[in-house]
Design a protein around this motif. Structure first.
Motif: not given
Length: 115
Positions: A22-23, A25-27, A29, A68, A71, A91, A93-95
């Protein structure tokens, strides 16, 4: 009871690859993260599961962690002069969720739901 998951900046000595997926995948982007950097993230970020209404950060402390959200939801709030909770940020997730300060803050950070 379900848990929500975040990655908290600290030392991690085990493996739970889906959190890192997840981490990364976010980065991913934004930038392509080299394998060497991914390895460092696995060392530096520790998975942490939280139940609803768990406090991650409390008022009156200097907040020094980068988080981070994998979920679930996290809520930033403070307590006003009348004793009411005032939400300033919600907020999901993921973020990344940053609550870093150089002085003690009036804000709290709490989980708001079970993921």
């Amino acid at each position: 009871m379900g848990k929500q998951a975040i990655l908290k900046f600290s030392i991690f000595l085990g493996g739970m690859e889906h959190y890192y997926d997840a981490l990364f995948g976010y980065i991913g982007q934004i930038i392509k993260l080299p394998e060497q950097d991914k390895a460092q993230c696995r060392i530096s970020f520790k998975p942490l599961k939280m139940s609803k209404d768990s406090l991650l950060e409390v008022a009156g402390k200097v907040h020094t962690h980068h988080n981070f959200i994998v979920s679930g939801f996290m809520r930033k709030y403070y307590i006003n002069d009348k004793g009411d909770e005032v939400t300033v940020d919600l907020n999901d997730g993921p973020r990344f969720l940053l609550l870093t300060t150089i002085l003690p803050t009036r804000q709290f950070l709490t989980s708001t739901c079970n993921a």
